[in-house]
Write an enzyme that holds these catalytic residues in place. Structure first.
Site, PDB file in Angstrom:
ATOM      1  N   LYS A 183      -2.401  -2.620  10.129  1.00 45.13           N
ATOM      2  CA  LYS A 183      -2.669  -1.270   9.617  1.00 45.13           C
ATOM      3  C   LYS A 183      -3.743  -1.361   8.542  1.00 45.13           C
ATOM      4  O   LYS A 183      -3.510  -1.929   7.475  1.00 45.13           O
ATOM      5  CB  LYS A 183      -1.409  -0.662   8.991  1.00 45.13           C
ATOM      6  CG  LYS A 183      -1.623   0.812   8.619  1.00 45.13           C
ATOM      7  CD  LYS A 183      -0.544   1.360   7.707  1.00 45.13           C
ATOM      8  CE  LYS A 183      -0.866   1.223   6.249  1.00 45.13           C
ATOM      9  NZ  LYS A 183      -2.134   1.872   5.834  1.00 45.13           N
ATOM     10  N   GLU A 186      -5.557   3.789   4.976  1.00 49.47           N
ATOM     11  CA  GLU A 186      -5.819   5.131   5.515  1.00 49.47           C
ATOM     12  C   GLU A 186      -7.125   5.702   4.974  1.00 49.47           C
ATOM     13  O   GLU A 186      -7.666   6.659   5.512  1.00 49.47           O
ATOM     14  CB  GLU A 186      -4.643   6.070   5.198  1.00 49.47           C
ATOM     15  CG  GLU A 186      -4.286   6.231   3.725  1.00 49.47           C
ATOM     16  CD  GLU A 186      -3.340   5.138   3.202  1.00 49.47           C
ATOM     17  OE1 GLU A 186      -3.489   3.972   3.619  1.00 49.47           O
ATOM     18  OE2 GLU A 186      -2.488   5.462   2.360  1.00 49.47           O
ATOM     19  N   GLY A 236      -2.811  -5.958  -1.102  1.00 49.19           N
ATOM     20  CA  GLY A 236      -2.850  -4.649  -1.742  1.00 49.19           C
ATOM     21  C   GLY A 236      -2.295  -4.748  -3.150  1.00 49.19           C
ATOM     22  O   GLY A 236      -2.303  -5.822  -3.762  1.00 49.19           O
ATOM     23  N   SER A 237      -1.800  -3.639  -3.640  1.00 47.41           N
ATOM     24  CA  SER A 237      -1.348  -3.591  -5.032  1.00 47.41           C
ATOM     25  C   SER A 237       0.003  -4.289  -5.212  1.00 47.41           C
ATOM     26  O   SER A 237       0.787  -4.406  -4.265  1.00 47.41           O
ATOM     27  CB  SER A 237      -1.238  -2.136  -5.479  1.00 47.41           C
ATOM     28  OG  SER A 237      -0.271  -1.483  -4.683  1.00 47.41           O
ATOM     29  N   THR A 238       0.260  -4.700  -6.436  1.00 41.22           N
ATOM     30  CA  THR A 238       1.547  -5.323  -6.754  1.00 41.22           C
ATOM     31  C   THR A 238       2.677  -4.306  -6.557  1.00 41.22           C
ATOM     32  O   THR A 238       3.771  -4.665  -6.108  1.00 41.22           O
ATOM     33  CB  THR A 238       1.509  -5.866  -8.199  1.00 41.22           C
ATOM     34  OG1 THR A 238       0.515  -6.904  -8.231  1.00 41.22           O
ATOM     35  CG2 THR A 238       2.833  -6.447  -8.630  1.00 41.22           C
ATOM     36  N   GLY A 241       3.386  -4.226  -2.965  1.00 41.37           N
ATOM     37  CA  GLY A 241       3.995  -5.520  -2.621  1.00 41.37           C
ATOM     38  C   GLY A 241       5.482  -5.532  -2.937  1.00 41.37           C
ATOM     39  O   GLY A 241       6.299  -6.028  -2.145  1.00 41.37           O
ATOM     40  N   GLU A 259      -0.786 -10.805  -1.063  1.00 39.17           N
ATOM     41  CA  GLU A 259      -1.969 -10.975  -1.930  1.00 39.17           C
ATOM     42  C   GLU A 259      -2.074  -9.717  -2.773  1.00 39.17           C
ATOM     43  O   GLU A 259      -2.384  -8.651  -2.241  1.00 39.17           O
ATOM     44  CB  GLU A 259      -3.229 -11.148  -1.078  1.00 39.17           C
ATOM     45  CG  GLU A 259      -3.275 -12.416  -0.265  1.00 39.17           C
ATOM     46  CD  GLU A 259      -3.275 -13.658  -1.120  1.00 39.17           C
ATOM     47  OE1 GLU A 259      -3.661 -13.582  -2.296  1.00 39.17           O
ATOM     48  OE2 GLU A 259      -2.865 -14.706  -0.607  1.00 39.17           O
ATOM     49  N   CYS A 293      -9.943  -7.529  -6.363  1.00 38.71           N
ATOM     50  CA  CYS A 293      -8.733  -8.081  -6.979  1.00 38.71           C
ATOM     51  C   CYS A 293      -9.049  -9.077  -8.085  1.00 38.71           C
ATOM     52  O   CYS A 293      -8.359  -9.120  -9.105  1.00 38.71           O
ATOM     53  CB  CYS A 293      -7.872  -8.729  -5.917  1.00 38.71           C
ATOM     54  SG  CYS A 293      -8.763  -9.930  -4.910  1.00 38.71           S
ATOM     55  N   GLN A 340      -8.579   8.159  -8.164  1.00 38.68           N
ATOM     56  CA  GLN A 340      -8.709   6.844  -8.808  1.00 38.68           C
ATOM     57  C   GLN A 340      -9.674   6.933  -9.991  1.00 38.68           C
ATOM     58  O   GLN A 340      -9.447   6.314 -11.033  1.00 38.68           O
ATOM     59  CB  GLN A 340      -9.167   5.816  -7.758  1.00 38.68           C
ATOM     60  CG  GLN A 340      -9.561   4.454  -8.297  1.00 38.68           C
ATOM     61  CD  GLN A 340      -8.413   3.707  -8.988  1.00 38.68           C
ATOM     62  OE1 GLN A 340      -7.264   4.119  -8.956  1.00 38.68           O
ATOM     63  NE2 GLN A 340      -8.744   2.609  -9.660  1.00 38.68           N
ATOM     64  N   GLU A 390      -3.980  -3.273 -14.217  1.00 44.50           N
ATOM     65  CA  GLU A 390      -5.167  -3.436 -13.380  1.00 44.50           C
ATOM     66  C   GLU A 390      -5.848  -2.065 -13.295  1.00 44.50           C
ATOM     67  O   GLU A 390      -5.267  -1.111 -12.776  1.00 44.50           O
ATOM     68  CB  GLU A 390      -4.752  -3.909 -11.987  1.00 44.50           C
ATOM     69  CG  GLU A 390      -5.926  -4.172 -11.088  1.00 44.50           C
ATOM     70  CD  GLU A 390      -5.502  -4.620  -9.687  1.00 44.50           C
ATOM     71  OE1 GLU A 390      -4.614  -4.008  -9.097  1.00 44.50           O
ATOM     72  OE2 GLU A 390      -6.095  -5.605  -9.195  1.00 44.50           O
TER      73      GLU A 390
HETATM   74  P1  NAD Z   1      -2.366  -0.269  -2.003  1.00 42.81           P
HETATM   75  O1  NAD Z   1      -1.247  -1.182  -2.333  1.00 42.81           O
HETATM   76  O2  NAD Z   1      -2.288   1.133  -2.463  1.00 42.81           O
HETATM   77  O3  NAD Z   1      -2.550  -0.188  -0.424  1.00 42.81           O
HETATM   78  C1  NAD Z   1      -2.797  -1.345   0.357  1.00 42.81           C
HETATM   79  C2  NAD Z   1      -2.320  -1.121   1.764  1.00 42.81           C
HETATM   80  O4  NAD Z   1      -0.893  -1.048   1.748  1.00 42.81           O
HETATM   81  C3  NAD Z   1      -2.790   0.188   2.398  1.00 42.81           C
HETATM   82  O5  NAD Z   1      -3.026  -0.040   3.768  1.00 42.81           O
HETATM   83  C4  NAD Z   1      -1.598   1.113   2.188  1.00 42.81           C
HETATM   84  O6  NAD Z   1      -1.524   2.152   3.128  1.00 42.81           O
HETATM   85  C5  NAD Z   1      -0.445   0.143   2.354  1.00 42.81           C
HETATM   86  N1  NAD Z   1       0.812   0.500   1.694  1.00 42.81           N
HETATM   87  C6  NAD Z   1       0.985   1.178   0.537  1.00 42.81           C
HETATM   88  N2  NAD Z   1       2.298   1.264   0.242  1.00 42.81           N
HETATM   89  C7  NAD Z   1       2.960   0.607   1.229  1.00 42.81           C
HETATM   90  C8  NAD Z   1       4.337   0.355   1.489  1.00 42.81           C
HETATM   91  N3  NAD Z   1       5.295   0.777   0.675  1.00 42.81           N
HETATM   92  N4  NAD Z   1       4.663  -0.358   2.583  1.00 42.81           N
HETATM   93  C9  NAD Z   1       3.699  -0.825   3.420  1.00 42.81           C
HETATM   94  N5  NAD Z   1       2.386  -0.596   3.238  1.00 42.81           N
HETATM   95  C10 NAD Z   1       2.021   0.104   2.146  1.00 42.81           C
HETATM   96  O7  NAD Z   1      -3.688  -0.981  -2.494  1.00 42.81           O
HETATM   97  P2  NAD Z   1      -5.194  -0.467  -2.400  1.00 42.81           P
HETATM   98  O8  NAD Z   1      -5.393   0.571  -3.437  1.00 42.81           O
HETATM   99  O9  NAD Z   1      -5.547  -0.154  -0.991  1.00 42.81           O
HETATM  100  O10 NAD Z   1      -6.000  -1.796  -2.776  1.00 42.81           O
HETATM  101  C11 NAD Z   1      -6.201  -2.203  -4.073  1.00 42.81           C
HETATM  102  C12 NAD Z   1      -5.207  -3.274  -4.457  1.00 42.81           C
HETATM  103  O11 NAD Z   1      -5.323  -4.388  -3.583  1.00 42.81           O
HETATM  104  C13 NAD Z   1      -5.472  -3.810  -5.845  1.00 42.81           C
HETATM  105  O12 NAD Z   1      -4.262  -3.966  -6.541  1.00 42.81           O
HETATM  106  C14 NAD Z   1      -6.108  -5.182  -5.574  1.00 42.81           C
HETATM  107  O13 NAD Z   1      -5.980  -6.101  -6.621  1.00 42.81           O
HETATM  108  C15 NAD Z   1      -5.391  -5.599  -4.345  1.00 42.81           C
HETATM  109  N6  NAD Z   1      -6.138  -6.625  -3.620  1.00 42.81           N
HETATM  110  C16 NAD Z   1      -5.719  -7.917  -3.703  1.00 42.81           C
HETATM  111  C17 NAD Z   1      -6.431  -8.937  -3.067  1.00 42.81           C
HETATM  112  C18 NAD Z   1      -5.999 -10.381  -3.158  1.00 42.81           C
HETATM  113  O14 NAD Z   1      -6.527 -11.212  -2.428  1.00 42.81           O
HETATM  114  N7  NAD Z   1      -5.070 -10.717  -4.027  1.00 42.81           N
HETATM  115  C19 NAD Z   1      -7.582  -8.609  -2.338  1.00 42.81           C
HETATM  116  C20 NAD Z   1      -7.986  -7.276  -2.275  1.00 42.81           C
HETATM  117  C21 NAD Z   1      -7.245  -6.291  -2.927  1.00 42.81           C
END
Ligand code: NAD
Length: 487
Positions: A183, A186, A236-238, A241, A259, A293, A340, A390
């Site tokens: 996925k 969005e 994605g975000s902590t 996660g 990650e 990130c 944002q 962050e």
């Molecule tokens: P986000 O967590 O909002 O979304 C990331 C993805 O997760 C999206 O596809 C979103 O639809 C999905 N998602 C959101 N909530 C979910 C849930 N409860 N269950 C399953 N999927 C869910 O993050 P973002 O705003 O898209 O990206 C930015 C974040 O990503 C920042 O915190 C950044 O540090 C992190 N990031 C980390 C790395 C790394 O390698 N550590 C790399 C790139 C980005």
């Protein structure tokens, strides 16, 4: 050839891609171009039934193609053909990447599309080189560790580098013999769909890569909680996660790689080359408008050189001129959404209300689109959200220290441990601090990754579990079995 394009003239794919076929759905989720605020093609949101269909398709494709049991070199060759097609279509993929994201199209070609192809090649090469292991036993026995694909990997990617993030998931998963249900965010769905379509054209069996579109709460949760997903790989975000860990705990335990976010410190000592340091610090927070990130968002400087460094940095920050991501020349990136941008600005305002000083920036650019000025904030309280959270924007805090111990204490973050930077000419100090810093990556007298994909990337503490890139990422897409035989 110019890479510039008209977003209104680009044909955007906006359907799920399952079993090698596009499957339409009601266009429920709005997608916006952050460079202008204009609406792009809306996308459907996969419900549990659609995710189920993708998972079943992936499993069936694994069985019918025998992908995991092919000659490893045949998997490798198919992946190289896929990379060839990605390279051949670099301009189009870069436009699909740029239109909805913060990636300038000129950078997206070299920094995203071609690197994506290279990373797919990098992981493909593990397929026929990394096997199991014969272990020492007595002569009466033979023991070995065999390695096996998991089956179906559930991958979820963020919006900040849609293609590269997809490659980090798809490359090792496919090379190790798995199928994937992925996925994308969005907010940036288009380029990933074309990437998957090209895999089928390259001869990777249809159904091995399936893309479901949708949001986190509906589609993301349906993936992470699905009993037919054998492993979850998330970037994605902590915050998300943590929600994923909770969902996995509730719906049936399965392995996961996470990650997550960061708040990376950049330590500058008085003996550092200040021009080189200023260049690196600029590169650590302004590309992609700080939306990455490993952004070097906490600059921590020896008091004796602080003023000089702040001036050099402010001069570099002032040079960045914003441009829509579809302009031919790469410009300073937009913030991904107005929401944002408002969050970034509110953290900056709160710091100022608590007594911080804006050394440069601190406001949006006066122009169309969601653009925020590169910003440096001094005099920030250690408990301020500007230091702890962050920000995910072009905003760095600027703190000073008098001793190495103080520098290390400021660098330590209560939760994050993704990356750190060190600037000094003192080799002993560099080695000492490299050991001491709590981070998954440390850069010395430089900032950022090169194309050394062999170096794993991933966080300590709440910045993640497991690694992407490197041999570790390949190994994380296989599970091992210990076999002991009495002879
Ligand atoms: P986000 O967590 O909002 O979304 C990331 C993805 O997760 C999206 O596809 C979103 O639809 C999905 N998602 C959101 N909530 C979910 C849930 N409860 N269950 C399953 N999927 C869910 O993050 P973002 O705003 O898209 O990206 C930015 C974040 O990503 C920042 O915190 C950044 O540090 C992190 N990031 C980390 C790395 C790394 O390698 N550590 C790399 C790139 C980005």
């Amino acid at each position: 050839m110019t890479l510039a394009f008209d977003p209104a003239a680009l044909t955007l794919p906006a359907a799920h891609f399952i079993g090698g076929t596009f499957i339409d759905g009601p266009e429920e989720i709005a997608v916006t171009a952050p460079s202008s605020g204009q609406a792009l093609r809306a996308i459907p949101c996969a419900d549990a039934a659609m995710v189920d269909r993708a998972v079943e398709t992936a499993r069936a494709a694994l069985a019918s193609s025998g992908w995991g049991g092919l000659m490893p070199r045949d998997r490798l060759r198919a992946m190289h053909r896929w990379a060839d097609l990605i390279e051949a279509e670099a301009a189009h993929l870069a436009r699909l990447e740029a239109v909805a994201s913060s990636r300038p199209v000129a950078q997206a070609v070299t920094g995203d599309v071609l690197v994506t192809a290279e990373q797919i090649r990098f992981f493909a090469e593990f397929a026929d080189k990394e096997g199991g292991e014969l272990v020492p036993t007595s002569d009466a026995q033979m023991g070995f560790i065999s390695a096996h694909p998991y089956g179906v990997i559930g991958a979820i990617t963020p919006w900040n580098f849609p293609l590269s993030m997809a490659a980090w998931k798809l490359g090792p998963a496919l090379a190790a013999g798995n199928a994937v249900v992925l996925k994308p965010s969005e907010m940036t769905p288009y380029s990933t769909l074309r990437l998957a379509e090209l895999s089928v054209q390259a001869g990777i069996p249809a159904g091995l890569i399936n893309i479901v579109l949708g949001d986190g709460p509906t589609t993301g949760s349906a993936i992470t909680g699905h009993p037919g997903i054998d492993k979850v790989s998330f970037t994605g975000s902590t915050r998300a996660g943590a929600q994923i860990m909770e969902n996995i705990a509730r719906t049936g335990i399965k392995p996961m790689t996470l990650e997550l976010g960061g708040k990376s410190p950049m330590l500058v000592f008085a003996d550092a080359d200040l021009d080189l340091t200023a260049d690196c610090l600029d590169r650590g927070i302004t590309p992609n408008a700080g939306q990455f990130c490993v952004a070097g968002s906490r600059i921590i400087v020896d008091r004796r050189v602080a003023e000089e460094l702040a001036e050099k940095l402010a001069a570099r920050f002032a040079r960045h001129a914003p441009a829509p991501t579809w302009a031919g020349e790469a410009g300073f990136s937009p913030i991904i959404s107005e929401r944002q941008l408002a969050r970034i600005d509110s953290i900056v305002r709160a710091a100022v209300d608590q007594g911080a000083q804006i050394l440069c920036g601190g406001e949006r650019f006066d122009r169309e689109g969601s653009f925020y000025r590169p910003t440096l904030i001094g005099g920030v309280d250690a408990q301020s959200p500007a230091i702890r959270e962050e920000i995910f924007g072009p905003v760095a805090t600027f703190q000073t220290f008098d001793t190495e111990e103080e520098a290390l204490a400021l660098a330590a973050h209560p939760t994050y441990g993704l990356a750190a930077g060190l600037f000094t000419r003192d080799l002993s100090r560099a080695l000492r601090l490299t050991r001491a810093l709590e981070a998954g990556t440390v850069w010395v007298n430089r900032y950022g990754r090169t194309r050394d994909h062999i170096l794993p990337t991933g966080g300590w503490k709440a910045s993640g579990i497991g690694k992407d890139l490197g041999r570790e990422a390949y190994l994380a897409n296989r599970r091992t079995k210990s076999v002991l035989i009495d002879l």
